[in-house]
Design an enzyme around this catalytic site. Structure first.
Site, PDB file in Angstrom:
ATOM      1  N   LYS A   1       2.199   4.662   1.205  1.00  0.00           N
ATOM      2  CA  LYS A   1       2.187   5.059   2.868  1.00  0.00           C
ATOM      3  C   LYS A   1       1.631   6.702   2.690  1.00  0.00           C
ATOM      4  O   LYS A   1       2.545   7.521   2.239  1.00  0.00           O
ATOM      5  CB  LYS A   1       3.617   4.923   3.493  1.00  0.00           C
ATOM      6  CG  LYS A   1       3.746   5.520   4.862  1.00  0.00           C
ATOM      7  CD  LYS A   1       5.126   5.095   5.583  1.00  0.00           C
ATOM      8  CE  LYS A   1       5.067   5.318   6.767  1.00  0.00           C
ATOM      9  NZ  LYS A   1       4.789   6.347   7.288  1.00  0.00           N
ATOM     10  N   TYR A  36      -7.156   1.541   6.309  1.00  0.00           N
ATOM     11  CA  TYR A  36      -5.963   0.594   6.036  1.00  0.00           C
ATOM     12  C   TYR A  36      -5.619  -0.259   7.190  1.00  0.00           C
ATOM     13  O   TYR A  36      -4.865  -1.560   6.864  1.00  0.00           O
ATOM     14  CB  TYR A  36      -4.707   1.109   5.527  1.00  0.00           C
ATOM     15  CG  TYR A  36      -4.301   2.321   6.614  1.00  0.00           C
ATOM     16  CD1 TYR A  36      -3.769   1.865   7.888  1.00  0.00           C
ATOM     17  CD2 TYR A  36      -3.951   3.409   6.023  1.00  0.00           C
ATOM     18  CE1 TYR A  36      -3.183   2.694   8.651  1.00  0.00           C
ATOM     19  CE2 TYR A  36      -3.236   4.594   7.195  1.00  0.00           C
ATOM     20  CZ  TYR A  36      -3.145   4.099   8.547  1.00  0.00           C
ATOM     21  OH  TYR A  36      -2.658   4.937   9.321  1.00  0.00           O
ATOM     22  N   CYS A  60       5.214  51.923   7.444  1.00  0.00           N
ATOM     23  CA  CYS A  60       5.996  51.145   6.619  1.00  0.00           C
ATOM     24  C   CYS A  60       4.956  50.646   5.348  1.00  0.00           C
ATOM     25  O   CYS A  60       4.000  50.313   5.478  1.00  0.00           O
ATOM     26  CB  CYS A  60       6.333  49.901   7.415  1.00  0.00           C
ATOM     27  SG  CYS A  60       6.916  48.471   6.414  1.00  0.00           S
ATOM     28  N   CYS A 120       9.117  44.660  12.245  1.00  0.00           N
ATOM     29  CA  CYS A 120       9.312  45.903  11.778  1.00  0.00           C
ATOM     30  C   CYS A 120       8.536  46.746  12.725  1.00  0.00           C
ATOM     31  O   CYS A 120       7.422  46.567  12.895  1.00  0.00           O
ATOM     32  CB  CYS A 120       9.138  46.439  10.288  1.00  0.00           C
ATOM     33  SG  CYS A 120       8.566  47.998   9.851  1.00  0.00           S
ATOM     34  N   CYS A 156      13.865  47.529   9.292  1.00  0.00           N
ATOM     35  CA  CYS A 156      12.980  46.864   8.076  1.00  0.00           C
ATOM     36  C   CYS A 156      13.616  47.305   6.720  1.00  0.00           C
ATOM     37  O   CYS A 156      14.068  48.495   6.366  1.00  0.00           O
ATOM     38  CB  CYS A 156      11.594  47.674   8.212  1.00  0.00           C
ATOM     39  SG  CYS A 156      10.501  47.095   6.931  1.00  0.00           S
ATOM     40  N   LYS A 174      10.690   3.438   2.777  1.00  0.00           N
ATOM     41  CA  LYS A 174      10.430   5.215   2.829  1.00  0.00           C
ATOM     42  C   LYS A 174      11.237   5.445   1.262  1.00  0.00           C
ATOM     43  O   LYS A 174      12.097   4.945   0.753  1.00  0.00           O
ATOM     44  CB  LYS A 174      11.294   5.893   3.649  1.00  0.00           C
ATOM     45  CG  LYS A 174      10.609   5.479   5.095  1.00  0.00           C
ATOM     46  CD  LYS A 174       9.382   6.237   5.288  1.00  0.00           C
ATOM     47  CE  LYS A 174       9.546   7.628   5.971  1.00  0.00           C
ATOM     48  NZ  LYS A 174       9.445   7.955   7.282  1.00  0.00           N
ATOM     49  N   GLU A 192       0.822  -1.207   0.042  1.00  0.00           N
ATOM     50  CA  GLU A 192      -0.038  -0.164   0.081  1.00  0.00           C
ATOM     51  C   GLU A 192       1.035   1.313  -0.200  1.00  0.00           C
ATOM     52  O   GLU A 192       1.965   1.027   0.541  1.00  0.00           O
ATOM     53  CB  GLU A 192      -0.731   0.127   1.239  1.00  0.00           C
ATOM     54  CG  GLU A 192      -1.691  -1.118   1.740  1.00  0.00           C
ATOM     55  CD  GLU A 192      -2.437  -1.106   2.911  1.00  0.00           C
ATOM     56  OE1 GLU A 192      -2.115  -0.210   3.692  1.00  0.00           O
ATOM     57  OE2 GLU A 192      -3.059  -2.245   3.252  1.00  0.00           O
ATOM     58  N   ASP A 244       0.868  10.411   3.627  1.00  0.00           N
ATOM     59  CA  ASP A 244       1.752  11.430   4.448  1.00  0.00           C
ATOM     60  C   ASP A 244       0.737  12.062   5.198  1.00  0.00           C
ATOM     61  O   ASP A 244       0.342  13.322   4.832  1.00  0.00           O
ATOM     62  CB  ASP A 244       2.655  12.061   3.647  1.00  0.00           C
ATOM     63  CG  ASP A 244       3.657  12.524   4.695  1.00  0.00           C
ATOM     64  OD1 ASP A 244       3.625  12.456   5.852  1.00  0.00           O
ATOM     65  OD2 ASP A 244       4.588  13.520   4.219  1.00  0.00           O
ATOM     66  N   CYS A 267      10.896  50.039   4.929  1.00  0.00           N
ATOM     67  CA  CYS A 267      10.674  51.571   5.380  1.00  0.00           C
ATOM     68  C   CYS A 267      12.018  51.972   6.276  1.00  0.00           C
ATOM     69  O   CYS A 267      12.170  53.191   6.710  1.00  0.00           O
ATOM     70  CB  CYS A 267       9.286  51.625   6.416  1.00  0.00           C
ATOM     71  SG  CYS A 267       9.738  50.831   7.996  1.00  0.00           S
TER      72      CYS A 267
HETATM   73  S1  IVH Z   1      -0.425   0.623   8.814  1.00  0.00           S
HETATM   74  C1  IVH Z   1       0.106  -1.520  12.808  1.00  0.00           C
HETATM   75  N1  IVH Z   1      -0.566   1.426   6.708  1.00  0.00           N
HETATM   76  O1  IVH Z   1       2.366   5.347   8.749  1.00  0.00           O
HETATM   77  C2  IVH Z   1       0.399  -1.009  11.524  1.00  0.00           C
HETATM   78  N2  IVH Z   1       0.133   2.865   8.137  1.00  0.00           N
HETATM   79  O2  IVH Z   1       4.930   5.086  10.396  1.00  0.00           O
HETATM   80  C3  IVH Z   1      -0.352   0.330  11.655  1.00  0.00           C
HETATM   81  N3  IVH Z   1       0.527   5.198   7.292  1.00  0.00           N
HETATM   82  O3  IVH Z   1       1.070   5.223  12.185  1.00  0.00           O
HETATM   83  C4  IVH Z   1      -0.158   1.233  10.460  1.00  0.00           C
HETATM   84  N4  IVH Z   1      -0.134   4.984   5.398  1.00  0.00           N
HETATM   85  O4  IVH Z   1      -0.001   6.767  10.264  1.00  0.00           O
HETATM   86  C5  IVH Z   1      -0.389   1.613   7.665  1.00  0.00           C
HETATM   87  N5  IVH Z   1      -1.187   2.268   4.492  1.00  0.00           N
HETATM   88  C6  IVH Z   1      -0.606   2.374   5.579  1.00  0.00           C
HETATM   89  C7  IVH Z   1      -0.338   3.694   5.979  1.00  0.00           C
HETATM   90  C8  IVH Z   1       0.194   3.752   7.282  1.00  0.00           C
HETATM   91  C9  IVH Z   1       0.487   5.892   6.203  1.00  0.00           C
HETATM   92  C10 IVH Z   1       1.311   5.972   8.787  1.00  0.00           C
HETATM   93  C11 IVH Z   1       0.451   5.657   9.923  1.00  0.00           C
HETATM   94  C12 IVH Z   1       1.420   4.955  10.872  1.00  0.00           C
HETATM   95  C13 IVH Z   1       2.786   5.727  10.396  1.00  0.00           C
HETATM   96  C14 IVH Z   1       3.696   4.805  10.588  1.00  0.00           C
END
Ligand code: IVH
Length: 704
Positions: free
Chosen positions: A135, A245, A454, A448, A430, A336, A133, A137, A433
């Site tokens: 991740k 998720y 100004c 300022c 500043c 990451k 999946e 942000d 001004c």
């Molecule tokens: S699973 C027990 N799935 O990443 C595992 N987390 O760095 C629970 N996050 O705390 C997390 N996308 O806030 C999971 N597809 C995804 C995610 C995800 C973003 C975040 C989540 C987690 C953090 C960990």
């Protein structure tokens, strides 16, 4: 701060640390990581990049691995995130909300698969299916459903205890109030990520900048900020979204639970949640890594930010067996992405002057293409940030699009620093001004002191005055304001209402004609009448955003009453008017000081007279949208002590929704004091002043 930074980079290799050095560094890391956790989780104002943060944690773990006996009770490796911020009620998670271990390269991912194989005792030819999946942000949330109804939502907090943000989460269209489909489980906690789309984030920042508020660094921080609003109406306007998720607690009365993560995701979809559409089942490490590369390629084209890929073992019975290690499951890992970065040269450091006089340093860069976007400027935040990184004009720097949006300077490539380079000296005047700039204790910004003289501040204030949430004058854009200011057509807000006298001159200007001028004048004339809250907001007083302006409008009711109270408060900081201002819930001492400061300034009073008396603006009295016929409408209420059936925050919100004014301290003007358990001096004061006190039950009966 600079010294600390060097230390954090781990000057000595872990292998050569002495026992004493290791102990000292672990102590420092525990403190520093805790501070960064607070900045990130509670204040939404991180000072370091995610990569820098990860490297601090890795260093901590590496030292602990070599000196296990030195592991501290407050070690960051034992904690996730930061403790819940105090403004919201606390929620204990039935199942802890954990974090994920990070993988930074393909080897880390292969190790992950190998560890699982070892742990479960799988044969070499047995496949380990993983769901992959993106991740997201954002910020994670846990949603509790009972008999299919959404009853409570919480942030992660420290993993064990989060914040109750139910009311805010209810405003998200992607969070169903009821689970769709037949036979929902008796209890289920749905977990996922609250996030903001990039386009919504950009729009939000434009508004914040127009309001003189600091911009958010990235969509993640603005999602976090949006979720932690005290007023759910503000959350509702942020367009927050949600991807589900995972599950937390689940109790089913009938039927069997899912057997795989894939099945679980299908169930989430059936219940009405959004599940990320890129999610894919992979049957080998190589397939998972190919998925990662595919997502990385699509990354910059997505409408939201992602910072990696999460691999999760698909079989839930295996997940069960794998369990957890300290703060993370063994069955999942976050791979990451590398932040999108590039190197370029700082050509100049400019200082921008905002509406309230704050001086913001901005690096002008030799243009560089980072992830498909040409970056020419990067914010340097403030004086301390420049000193911390020792950023200088002429430096080659690593630039990063943090959260893929606002460019930041990550580091200076000191080897390429020109020999004659000089540290940057923050100006003490500043740049626009020439007035003296000051930096007050506890503040990061230089300001300022030029105020109205100004021109930068004046133009920014005029822009604010006509902006969408203030006077909202159509056709009078930022460029026009600056041009009219330079030509002397508009120097003060009231001049806007006198532009009709210069119709011919405007029509004769380049880009203007009779029709566009007539339209502009009509748009201005239409705004001679304005609601009180918009008017207060338009004044551009420091710290007075829309929400506070509305609060003041509701409290004082009319501009005459507001102005009288502010003038009196400005004249006597001990007097009743000041006390009343100070007692308004959500108006802290620093906001009160800024308000009073505005009304103590004769220039400002002239501007008000000019608008009100000369230009005869009609400032409407505040019309409450709250129930007018409620028994507490217009009454001033103070809550004290611990309430049993609701949090203080809920009690206030409810009272305000019913049209009451909630105050922090008891005065002659208080109508009711609601007394909970262990109430202190406020109850006694009420008795002394003869103010009516109510028990929690009596209050609940009163409001029905
Ligand atoms: S699973 C027990 N799935 O990443 C595992 N987390 O760095 C629970 N996050 O705390 C997390 N996308 O806030 C999971 N597809 C995804 C995610 C995800 C973003 C975040 C989540 C987690 C953090 C960990």
């Amino acid at each position: 701060m600079t010294g600390k930074k060097t230390k954090s980079a781990g000057v000595l290799p872990v292998e050569s640390l002495s026992h004493a050095e290791a102990a000292a560094e672990l102590a420092w890391l525990a403190r520093d990581i805790a501070r960064h956790d607070r900045l990130y989780h509670q204040k939404d104002t991180p000072e370091i990049t995610d990569a820098e943060y990860d490297s601090l944690r890795r260093r901590n773990e590496a030292i602990e691995a070599r000196f296990p006996e030195l592991k501290r009770a407050d070690s960051p490796s034992l904690r996730v995130g930061a403790p819940a911020a105090p403004a919201f009620a606390k929620v204990a998670h039935v199942r802890p909300m954990l974090s994920l271990t990070n993988a930074f390269d393909e080897d880390d991912v292969r190790d992950f698969f190998a560890r699982i194989r070892r742990f479960l005792g799988l044969a070499e030819d047995e496949t380990i299916d993983v769901m992959c999946e993106p991740k997201i942000d954002g910020i994670s949330a846990s949603l509790r459903y009972e008999a299919g109804n959404f009853v409570r939502g919480a942030t992660r907090g420290d993993g064990e205890i989060g914040e109750d943000v139910t009311a805010n989460l209810r405003t998200l269209p992607e969070i169903p109030a009821q689970l769709a489909g037949k036979d929902p489980p008796e209890i289920v906690e749905v977990r996922g990520e609250v996030y903001m789309r990039r386009a919504d984030f950009l729009k939000l920042n434009q508004t914040r900048i127009a309001e003189g508020e600091p911009a958010f660094a990235n969509p993640r921080n603005s999602a976090a900020g949006g979720l932690r609003q005290l007023d759910p109406k503000i959350t509702a306007r942020r367009n927050l979204r949600f991807f589900a998720y995972a599950l937390g607690d689940i109790r089913e009365s009938r039927g069997v639970g899912p057997h795989t993560h894939a099945e679980l995701l299908r169930r989430l979809k059936r219940w009405g949640f959004a599940v990320n559409p890129m999610t894919e089942l992979c049957v080998s490490v190589d397939a998972a890594l190919a998925f990662y590369r595919g997502v990385e390629d699509k990354r910059s084209a997505l409408p939201y930010d992602i910072d990696g890929v999460v691999y999760k073992v698909n079989r839930l019975d295996w997940q069960e067996r794998l369990g957890m290690v300290s703060r993370a499951p063994r069955w999942a890992i976050a791979h990451k992405f590398k932040a999108e970065q590039g190197q370029t040269v700082i050509q100049n450091i400019l200082i921008q002057v905002g509406r309230t006089g704050a001086l913001t340093p901005v690096a002008e860069l030799e243009p560089i293409n980072i992830g498909g976007v040409v970056v020419q400027r990067a914010t340097l935040h403030n004086e301390d940030e420049i000193a911390r990184k020792d950023v200088r004009v002429g430096d080659t720097v690593v630039v990063q699009r943090a959260g893929d949006v606002i460019p930041q300077i990550v580091a200076v490539v000191t080897e390429q620093r020109p020999k004659d380079s000089q540290p940057f000296v923050f100006p003490k005047a500043c740049p626009v001004c020439g007035s003296l700039a000051i930096r007050e204790p506890g503040e990061v910004a230089w300001r300022c002191t030029g105020g109205l003289i100004c021109s930068a501040q004046a133009v920014e204030r005029l822009r604010h005055f006509v902006s969408r949430d203030a006077f909202d004058i159509e056709g009078l854009g930022e460029k026009h304001i600056a041009a009219f200011f330079t030509d002397g057509f508009i120097k003060t807000p009231a001049d806007i209402f006198r532009l009709h006298a210069r119709k011919e001159e405007i029509a004769a200007r380049e880009g203007w004609g009779d029709i566009s001028t007539a339209k502009l004048i009509a748009a201005i004339e239409a705004k001679r009448e304005i609601p009180l809250d918009r008017f207060i907001y338009a004044l551009g007083i420091r710290q007075i955003g829309q929400a506070t302006a509305r609060l003041l409008a509701r409290h004082y009711g009319s501009f005459t009453a507001f102005r009288k109270a502010m003038t009196e408060a400005a004249a006597d900081s001990e007097g009743e008017a000041f006390q009343e201002l100070d007692s308004i819930s959500q108006i802290g001492p620093s906001v009160a000081a800024d308000l009073v400061g505005f009304f103590a300034e004769p220039h400002n009073l002239d501007i008000l007279d000019d608008l009100e008396k000369k230009e005869k603006l009609r400032i409407g009295d505040f019309v409450s949208t709250a129930a007018q016929d409620s028994p507490v409408a217009g009454k001033t209420v103070v809550f004290t002590g611990t309430l049993m059936t609701m949090t203080r925050h809920e009690a206030k919100a409810k009272a305000e929704a019913l049209g009451a004014k909630v105050a922090e301290s008891v005065s002659k003007k208080t109508d009711y004091v609601v007394v909970g358990e262990d109430a202190g001096s406020k109850a006694a004061k009420a008795a002394g002043l003869g103010v009516k006190t109510l028990s929690e039950d009596e209050w609940l009966r009163l409001i029905g």
